[in-house]
Scaffold this motif. Structure first.
Motif, PDB file in Angstrom:
ATOM      1  N   PRO A  52      -6.473  27.053  52.082  1.00 20.69           N
ATOM      2  CA  PRO A  52      -7.840  26.547  51.877  1.00 20.69           C
ATOM      3  C   PRO A  52      -8.872  27.518  52.462  1.00 20.69           C
ATOM      4  N   ARG A  53      -9.922  27.763  51.655  1.00 22.62           N
ATOM      5  CA  ARG A  53     -10.979  28.700  52.054  1.00 22.62           C
ATOM      6  C   ARG A  53     -12.245  27.939  52.397  1.00 22.62           C
ATOM      7  N   GLN A  54     -13.059  28.577  53.253  1.00 16.83           N
ATOM      8  CA  GLN A  54     -14.355  27.990  53.573  1.00 16.83           C
ATOM      9  C   GLN A  54     -15.241  27.873  52.339  1.00 16.83           C
ATOM     10  N   SER A 155     -12.466  21.270  40.164  1.00 14.28           N
ATOM     11  CA  SER A 155     -11.346  22.210  40.170  1.00 14.28           C
ATOM     12  C   SER A 155     -11.724  23.536  40.815  1.00 14.28           C
ATOM     13  N   ASN A 156     -10.778  24.045  41.593  1.00 15.30           N
ATOM     14  CA  ASN A 156     -10.827  25.436  42.041  1.00 15.30           C
ATOM     15  C   ASN A 156      -9.632  26.110  41.386  1.00 15.30           C
ATOM     16  N   PRO A 157      -9.793  26.501  40.105  1.00 14.08           N
ATOM     17  CA  PRO A 157      -8.631  27.034  39.390  1.00 14.08           C
ATOM     18  C   PRO A 157      -8.391  28.491  39.784  1.00 14.08           C
ATOM     19  N   PRO A 158      -7.271  29.054  39.352  1.00 15.22           N
ATOM     20  CA  PRO A 158      -7.099  30.498  39.546  1.00 15.22           C
ATOM     21  C   PRO A 158      -8.198  31.219  38.767  1.00 15.22           C
ATOM     22  N   TYR A 159      -8.896  32.174  39.398  1.00 14.93           N
ATOM     23  CA  TYR A 159      -9.992  32.821  38.670  1.00 14.93           C
ATOM     24  C   TYR A 159     -10.094  34.333  38.860  1.00 14.93           C
ATOM     25  N   LEU A 160      -9.122  34.930  39.506  1.00 13.53           N
ATOM     26  CA  LEU A 160      -9.222  36.387  39.683  1.00 13.53           C
ATOM     27  C   LEU A 160      -8.861  37.096  38.378  1.00 13.53           C
ATOM     28  N   THR A 161      -9.537  38.235  38.147  1.00 14.26           N
ATOM     29  CA  THR A 161      -9.294  39.016  36.935  1.00 14.26           C
ATOM     30  C   THR A 161      -8.075  39.915  37.139  1.00 14.26           C
ATOM     31  N   LYS A 178       0.175  32.873  41.013  1.00 17.88           N
ATOM     32  CA  LYS A 178      -0.233  31.934  39.961  1.00 17.88           C
ATOM     33  C   LYS A 178      -1.387  31.041  40.413  1.00 17.88           C
ATOM     34  N   ALA A 179      -1.679  31.016  41.714  1.00 21.32           N
ATOM     35  CA  ALA A 179      -2.853  30.273  42.186  1.00 21.32           C
ATOM     36  C   ALA A 179      -4.109  31.134  42.158  1.00 21.32           C
ATOM     37  N   LEU A 180      -3.931  32.423  41.881  1.00 19.36           N
ATOM     38  CA  LEU A 180      -5.061  33.362  41.937  1.00 19.36           C
ATOM     39  C   LEU A 180      -5.469  33.897  40.565  1.00 19.36           C
ATOM     40  N   TYR A 181      -4.481  34.151  39.714  1.00 16.37           N
ATOM     41  CA  TYR A 181      -4.732  34.905  38.483  1.00 16.37           C
ATOM     42  C   TYR A 181      -5.260  34.021  37.364  1.00 16.37           C
TER      43      TYR A 181
HETATM   44  N1  GLN Z   1     -11.234  32.767  46.508  1.00 16.83           N
HETATM   45  C1  GLN Z   1      -9.897  33.208  46.304  1.00 16.83           C
HETATM   46  C2  GLN Z   1      -9.762  34.632  46.800  1.00 16.83           C
HETATM   47  O1  GLN Z   1      -9.960  35.598  46.174  1.00 16.83           O
HETATM   48  C3  GLN Z   1      -9.475  33.036  44.878  1.00 16.83           C
HETATM   49  C4  GLN Z   1      -9.214  31.600  44.654  1.00 16.83           C
HETATM   50  C5  GLN Z   1      -8.951  31.259  43.248  1.00 16.83           C
HETATM   51  O2  GLN Z   1      -8.545  32.066  42.412  1.00 16.83           O
HETATM   52  N2  GLN Z   1      -9.201  30.043  42.966  1.00 16.83           N
HETATM   53  O3  GLN Z   1      -9.466  34.836  47.920  1.00 16.83           O
END
Ligand code: GLN
Length: 252
Positions: A52-54, A155-161, A178-181
């Motif tokens: 979990p992130r701030q 939702s905080n979905p995976p969202y990195l490119t 898979k939680a990031l991409y």
């Molecule tokens: N914020 C995350 C990070 O880059 C990415 C989290 C996400 O993909 N939901 O550290």
């Protein structure tokens, strides 16, 4: 240092030094301690769930600003992971129905454990948010053509490119890919969730996402093209747009 009179037992010193060695290889601190605090609650983590992130507290706070505490709500958290969003919302909005959807069989036991250790009333569903099958769980038993009234999808979905995945900070590389991409352009989950899950949302319902720092414009367009209005954003502590949301159909 805090208690100089007290001698540190040998095993404890050995453990401490062992952890320092591990940390020096960039293993995240939270993988060594096994936990992370989020909005005043403690979440168990390991390499199978995103820590979990701030930043994500901004998302939860924005939901809390928009859903009144005095009413009961029905909320679905998609891509729940550690469960930090679902659990904190269930604690803050007591009496609400909160559902957490997670696909990963490795993450699921942690989600369940975090719900339990925080005594949160969260209903768990295992499934893929990217296809409609899991949506069947939200059918109204009395009117099977309709869905039950859902007020909010968060939702905080995976969202990195793809590019960002190639340049991950060393610590983040220990977290589940898979939680990031989020697909080549990082937007794949927003496209599918906004289109598919808007069906489950009640009229005037809130759809709200955490996003990457450069994604505000794209996700705004995705929400607008899926019939969302009154689109808003919220910034993280660095001033970057981190949260975006909208309401199903325009409110006049
Ligand atoms: N914020 C995350 C990070 O880059 C990415 C989290 C996400 O993909 N939901 O550290």
């Amino acid at each position: 240092f805090l208690d100089p009179e007290r001698e540190v037992p040998q095993e404890q010193e050995a453990l401490y030094r062992q952890m320092i060695d591990k940390r020096s290889t960039h293993i995240p601190l939270q993988h060594l301690t096994g936990e992370q605090e989020f909005m005043g609650l403690t979440f168990k983590v390991n390499e199978h769930v995103l820590i979990p992130r701030q930043d994500t507290e901004v998302l939860v706070e924005e939901v809390l600003k928009r859903l009144s505490k005095s009413e009961k709500h029905s909320i679905i958290d998609l891509c729940s992971g550690s469960g930090c969003i679902a659990v904190t919302l269930a604690k803050e909005l007591e009496g609400s129905d909160v559902y957490a959807v997670e696909l990963s069989g490795d993450a699921f036991p942690y989600l369940a454990e975090n719900v339990k250790r925080n005594s949160a009333n969260v209903k768990l569903l295992r499934g893929d948010v990217m296809n409609g099958a899991i949506m069947e769980n939200f059918r109204d038993p009395e009117e099977p053509d309709e869905y039950i009234n859902i007020d909010c999808i968060v939702s905080n979905p995976p969202y990195l490119t793809e590019q960002e995945m190639a340049e991950l900070q060393k610590e983040v590389a220990f977290e589940p890919h898979k939680a990031l991409y989020g697909g080549v352009d990082g937007l794949q989950f927003y496209r599918v969730i906004a289109r598919l899950w808007s069906e489950v949302l009640a009229a005037d319902g809130l759809m709200i996402f955490e996003i990457g720092s450069e994604q505000a414009e794209d996700v705004k367009n995705i929400l607008a093209s899926c019939g969302f209005g009154n689109i808003f954003t919220a910034n993280d502590a660095t001033g970057a747009v981190r949260v975006i949301g909208g309401y199903k159909f325009e409110r006049e």
